[in-house]
Design a protein around this motif. Structure first.
Motif, PDB file in Angstrom:
ATOM      1  N   TYR A 248       0.832  -1.209   0.000  1.00 29.78           N
ATOM      2  CA  TYR A 248       0.000   0.000   0.000  1.00 29.78           C
ATOM      3  C   TYR A 248       0.868   1.261   0.000  1.00 29.78           C
ATOM      4  O   TYR A 248       1.814   1.379   0.763  1.00 29.78           O
ATOM      5  CB  TYR A 248      -0.909  -0.009   1.230  1.00 29.78           C
ATOM      6  N   LEU A 249       0.529   2.179  -0.893  1.00 28.73           N
ATOM      7  CA  LEU A 249       1.103   3.523  -0.904  1.00 28.73           C
ATOM      8  C   LEU A 249      -0.074   4.486  -1.044  1.00 28.73           C
ATOM      9  O   LEU A 249      -0.839   4.385  -2.010  1.00 28.73           O
ATOM     10  CB  LEU A 249       2.081   3.708  -2.064  1.00 28.73           C
ATOM     11  N   PRO A 250      -0.271   5.396  -0.109  1.00 30.66           N
ATOM     12  CA  PRO A 250      -1.508   6.185  -0.019  1.00 30.66           C
ATOM     13  C   PRO A 250      -2.033   6.755  -1.337  1.00 30.66           C
ATOM     14  O   PRO A 250      -3.102   6.370  -1.797  1.00 30.66           O
ATOM     15  CB  PRO A 250      -1.127   7.295   0.969  1.00 30.66           C
ATOM     16  N   ILE A 251      -1.293   7.625  -1.974  1.00 28.19           N
ATOM     17  CA  ILE A 251      -1.796   8.290  -3.181  1.00 28.19           C
ATOM     18  C   ILE A 251      -1.856   7.323  -4.353  1.00 28.19           C
ATOM     19  O   ILE A 251      -2.838   7.295  -5.110  1.00 28.19           O
ATOM     20  CB  ILE A 251      -0.910   9.501  -3.547  1.00 28.19           C
ATOM     21  N   VAL A 252      -0.830   6.501  -4.490  1.00 28.35           N
ATOM     22  CA  VAL A 252      -0.766   5.567  -5.624  1.00 28.35           C
ATOM     23  C   VAL A 252      -1.908   4.556  -5.553  1.00 28.35           C
ATOM     24  O   VAL A 252      -2.574   4.271  -6.565  1.00 28.35           O
ATOM     25  CB  VAL A 252       0.596   4.850  -5.659  1.00 28.35           C
ATOM     26  N   SER A 253      -2.154   4.000  -4.380  1.00 27.25           N
ATOM     27  CA  SER A 253      -3.247   3.040  -4.221  1.00 27.25           C
ATOM     28  C   SER A 253      -4.600   3.699  -4.460  1.00 27.25           C
ATOM     29  O   SER A 253      -5.518   3.078  -5.013  1.00 27.25           O
ATOM     30  CB  SER A 253      -3.202   2.425  -2.817  1.00 27.25           C
ATOM     31  N   TYR A 254      -4.740   4.962  -4.051  1.00 27.28           N
ATOM     32  CA  TYR A 254      -5.980   5.706  -4.294  1.00 27.28           C
ATOM     33  C   TYR A 254      -6.203   5.883  -5.792  1.00 27.28           C
ATOM     34  O   TYR A 254      -7.316   5.665  -6.295  1.00 27.28           O
ATOM     35  CB  TYR A 254      -5.894   7.062  -3.602  1.00 27.28           C
ATOM     36  N   PHE A 255      -5.152   6.251  -6.509  1.00 29.70           N
ATOM     37  CA  PHE A 255      -5.252   6.372  -7.961  1.00 29.70           C
ATOM     38  C   PHE A 255      -5.623   5.023  -8.591  1.00 29.70           C
ATOM     39  O   PHE A 255      -6.386   4.962  -9.560  1.00 29.70           O
ATOM     40  CB  PHE A 255      -3.936   6.864  -8.556  1.00 29.70           C
ATOM     41  N   GLY A 256      -5.073   3.949  -8.044  1.00 31.41           N
ATOM     42  CA  GLY A 256      -5.379   2.629  -8.582  1.00 31.41           C
ATOM     43  C   GLY A 256      -6.826   2.239  -8.391  1.00 31.41           C
ATOM     44  O   GLY A 256      -7.439   1.629  -9.266  1.00 31.41           O
ATOM     45  N   ARG A 257      -7.379   2.609  -7.259  1.00 31.80           N
ATOM     46  CA  ARG A 257      -8.780   2.275  -6.979  1.00 31.80           C
ATOM     47  C   ARG A 257      -9.718   2.931  -7.986  1.00 31.80           C
ATOM     48  O   ARG A 257     -10.749   2.359  -8.339  1.00 31.80           O
ATOM     49  CB  ARG A 257      -9.128   2.710  -5.563  1.00 31.80           C
ATOM     50  N   TYR A 258      -9.345   4.123  -8.448  1.00 30.38           N
ATOM     51  CA  TYR A 258     -10.180   4.858  -9.396  1.00 30.38           C
ATOM     52  C   TYR A 258      -9.440   5.095 -10.708  1.00 30.38           C
ATOM     53  O   TYR A 258      -9.567   6.132 -11.344  1.00 30.38           O
ATOM     54  CB  TYR A 258     -10.614   6.190  -8.781  1.00 30.38           C
ATOM     55  N   SER A 259      -8.688   4.069 -11.117  1.00 26.36           N
ATOM     56  CA  SER A 259      -7.847   4.209 -12.307  1.00 26.36           C
ATOM     57  C   SER A 259      -8.663   4.466 -13.571  1.00 26.36           C
ATOM     58  O   SER A 259      -8.190   5.133 -14.492  1.00 26.36           O
ATOM     59  CB  SER A 259      -6.974   2.967 -12.486  1.00 26.36           C
ATOM     60  N   ILE A 260      -9.900   3.943 -13.626  1.00 29.15           N
ATOM     61  CA  ILE A 260     -10.702   4.148 -14.825  1.00 29.15           C
ATOM     62  C   ILE A 260     -11.042   5.625 -15.019  1.00 29.15           C
ATOM     63  O   ILE A 260     -11.149   6.111 -16.146  1.00 29.15           O
ATOM     64  CB  ILE A 260     -11.994   3.291 -14.793  1.00 29.15           C
ATOM     65  N   ILE A 261     -11.194   6.356 -13.910  1.00 23.01           N
ATOM     66  CA  ILE A 261     -11.472   7.796 -14.021  1.00 23.01           C
ATOM     67  C   ILE A 261     -10.268   8.513 -14.615  1.00 23.01           C
ATOM     68  O   ILE A 261     -10.407   9.378 -15.490  1.00 23.01           O
ATOM     69  CB  ILE A 261     -11.840   8.382 -12.644  1.00 23.01           C
ATOM     70  N   ILE A 262      -9.083   8.149 -14.156  1.00 27.37           N
ATOM     71  CA  ILE A 262      -7.866   8.765 -14.694  1.00 27.37           C
ATOM     72  C   ILE A 262      -7.687   8.399 -16.160  1.00 27.37           C
ATOM     73  O   ILE A 262      -7.324   9.240 -16.990  1.00 27.37           O
ATOM     74  CB  ILE A 262      -6.635   8.336 -13.876  1.00 27.37           C
ATOM     75  N   LEU A 263      -7.957   7.133 -16.498  1.00 24.40           N
ATOM     76  CA  LEU A 263      -7.843   6.705 -17.890  1.00 24.40           C
ATOM     77  C   LEU A 263      -8.746   7.531 -18.795  1.00 24.40           C
ATOM     78  O   LEU A 263      -8.351   7.934 -19.888  1.00 24.40           O
ATOM     79  CB  LEU A 263      -8.200   5.222 -18.008  1.00 24.40           C
ATOM     80  N   CYS A 264      -9.965   7.788 -18.339  1.00 22.49           N
ATOM     81  CA  CYS A 264     -10.960   8.483 -19.166  1.00 22.49           C
ATOM     82  C   CYS A 264     -10.734   9.994 -19.236  1.00 22.49           C
ATOM     83  O   CYS A 264     -11.163  10.634 -20.205  1.00 22.49           O
ATOM     84  CB  CYS A 264     -12.367   8.212 -18.638  1.00 22.49           C
ATOM     85  N   THR A 265     -10.096  10.564 -18.240  1.00 25.23           N
ATOM     86  CA  THR A 265     -10.008  12.030 -18.164  1.00 25.23           C
ATOM     87  C   THR A 265      -8.605  12.594 -18.321  1.00 25.23           C
ATOM     88  O   THR A 265      -8.453  13.792 -18.541  1.00 25.23           O
ATOM     89  CB  THR A 265     -10.573  12.533 -16.821  1.00 25.23           C
ATOM     90  N   SER A 266      -7.588  11.765 -18.216  1.00 30.02           N
ATOM     91  CA  SER A 266      -6.218  12.297 -18.175  1.00 30.02           C
ATOM     92  C   SER A 266      -5.849  13.061 -19.437  1.00 30.02           C
ATOM     93  O   SER A 266      -5.160  14.094 -19.376  1.00 30.02           O
ATOM     94  CB  SER A 266      -5.215  11.164 -17.925  1.00 30.02           C
ATOM     95  N   TYR A 267      -6.296  12.571 -20.596  1.00 32.90           N
ATOM     96  CA  TYR A 267      -5.975  13.271 -21.844  1.00 32.90           C
ATOM     97  C   TYR A 267      -6.543  14.681 -21.836  1.00 32.90           C
ATOM     98  O   TYR A 267      -5.914  15.623 -22.344  1.00 32.90           O
ATOM     99  CB  TYR A 267      -6.525  12.495 -23.040  1.00 32.90           C
ATOM    100  N   LEU A 268      -7.730  14.845 -21.261  1.00 33.92           N
ATOM    101  CA  LEU A 268      -8.374  16.152 -21.207  1.00 33.92           C
ATOM    102  C   LEU A 268      -7.684  17.075 -20.221  1.00 33.92           C
ATOM    103  O   LEU A 268      -7.952  18.279 -20.197  1.00 33.92           O
ATOM    104  CB  LEU A 268      -9.852  15.992 -20.823  1.00 33.92           C
ATOM    105  N   VAL A 269      -6.794  16.501 -19.416  1.00 31.80           N
ATOM    106  CA  VAL A 269      -6.034  17.289 -18.438  1.00 31.80           C
ATOM    107  C   VAL A 269      -4.648  17.625 -18.968  1.00 31.80           C
ATOM    108  O   VAL A 269      -4.250  18.788 -19.025  1.00 31.80           O
ATOM    109  CB  VAL A 269      -5.924  16.541 -17.091  1.00 31.80           C
ATOM    110  N   TYR A 270      -3.888  16.602 -19.372  1.00 30.29           N
ATOM    111  CA  TYR A 270      -2.494  16.878 -19.725  1.00 30.29           C
ATOM    112  C   TYR A 270      -2.340  17.535 -21.093  1.00 30.29           C
ATOM    113  O   TYR A 270      -1.366  18.265 -21.317  1.00 30.29           O
ATOM    114  CB  TYR A 270      -1.619  15.622 -19.632  1.00 30.29           C
ATOM    115  N   SER A 271      -3.274  17.326 -22.004  1.00 28.76           N
ATOM    116  CA  SER A 271      -3.148  17.954 -23.326  1.00 28.76           C
ATOM    117  C   SER A 271      -3.182  19.483 -23.257  1.00 28.76           C
ATOM    118  O   SER A 271      -2.285  20.150 -23.801  1.00 28.76           O
ATOM    119  CB  SER A 271      -4.241  17.439 -24.262  1.00 28.76           C
TER     120      SER A 271
END
Length: 326
Positions: A248-271
């Protein structure tokens, strides 16, 4: 494993999605491509379940995969059209001149490109389920995985002609199957039959093998393809063994739990961050990419909170189509 939650899996998913964002932000990390997508497919295979039948299984995958894809793809398409009309000077994607709503049918997804994975993931689940309910013997499914390895380089030139990212599905199917095989073993469980010393020794051996085989030059496309599967399988397994001990790593595990949200939205953020940063600040491209990466992760933390509150049904947190209890 099917009925027991494995503590480190969220951590593994977090590492996986962070590697995805890292790659899309053009941060060059040696051997990253051997780990990134194979890990995603392997984790998916690790938790494959047949549930209550083909219809129930399909409904679950529609809720968890297709509905997030359709929502974020549609939003992205509309955003693309707005930008194209009101800010035509902004270079969105150099791959094509225009972007059509039905492009995913032809393996072309030119805006919010990470969403292709959801189409492929849905397809690979359906294919594997069909193989299961057809009561194919283990050797038949294994043979199918080997055929995918052999066919992958042959199909690569026709990637754009195969619908629904079928090439990528075929290319990564062996890792999905590997995850399913690991599910049947106890290697990734806390109660593994391996002693701690043997487990540490195995992790070290796998890690050394990964880097040793990754640097080997291959003379042909076919040899390079075989090398990819070998190196990726070794590297992913080594990484999972390490993460199993970290747990367990606090932030990394949190991102993993909701990884589908990051997958769907990350392009709209980093671009947009890439466009803004490189126009406002005079820094090297490499440094700018690292800044975009870290800022994107910070923004994604806020995006996750917002999606959980306002968009739970289209981010795989709540079902849109009711399903029967397991």
């Amino acid at each position: 494993m099917s009925s027991q939650r494995i503590e480190f899996i969220d951590l593994a998913k977090g590492v996986c999605i962070i590697l995805v964002v890292l790659s899309h932000c053009h941060v060059n990390i040696p051997f990253l491509n051997y780990i990134r997508m194979p890990l995603y497919y392997l984790l998916s295979g690790l938790f494959f379940k047949q549930y209550e039948g083909f219809i129930g299984f399909t409904i679950r995958k529609v809720n968890k995969i297709l509905i997030p894809f359709l929502f974020f793809y549609t939003v992205s398409f509309l955003l693309y059209k707005v930008i194209s009309i009101y800010a035509p000077g902004i270079k969105i994607n150099s791959a094509v001149e225009q972007f059509y709503y039905l492009d995913p049918l032809y393996s072309r997804l030119c805006f919010n490109n990470p969403l292709w994975f959801l189409i492929s993931l849905f397809t690979v689940n359906i294919i594997f389920y069909v193989l299961q309910i057809a009561k194919c013997r283990k050797w038949i499914i294994g043979a199918f995985a080997i055929i995918c390895v052999v066919a992958s380089p042959l199909l690569k030139p026709f990637e754009m002609q195969l619908p629904l990212y079928l090439y990528k599905t075929i290319h990564f199917f062996p890792f999905f199957y590997l995850g399913y095989l690991l599910k049947k073993s106890n290697l990734l469980l806390e109660s593994t039959t391996l002693s701690l010393n043997k487990e540490i020794a195995l992790t070290i051996v796998l890690t050394v093998l990964f880097f040793a085989t990754a640097i080997i030059e291959t003379p042909s496309t076919r040899a390079n393809n075989i090398k990819f599967y070998i190196v990726a399988a070794i590297g992913v397994l080594a990484l999972l063994m390490v993460l199993k001990r970290i747990k367990y790593l606090p932030i990394v595990s949190y991102f993993g739990r909701y990884s589908i949200i990051i997958l769907c939205t990350s392009y709209l953020v980093y671009s947009p961050l890439q466009v803004i940063l490189h126009k406002l600040i005079n820094i090297s491209e490499a440094t700018g990419n690292w800044i975009v990466f870290f800022v994107s992760l910070i923004v994604e933390y806020i995006v996750i909170l917002w999606c959980l509150k306002w968009l739970p049904h289209v981010t795989a947190q709540k079902d849109v189509i009711p399903v029967k209890p397991r």
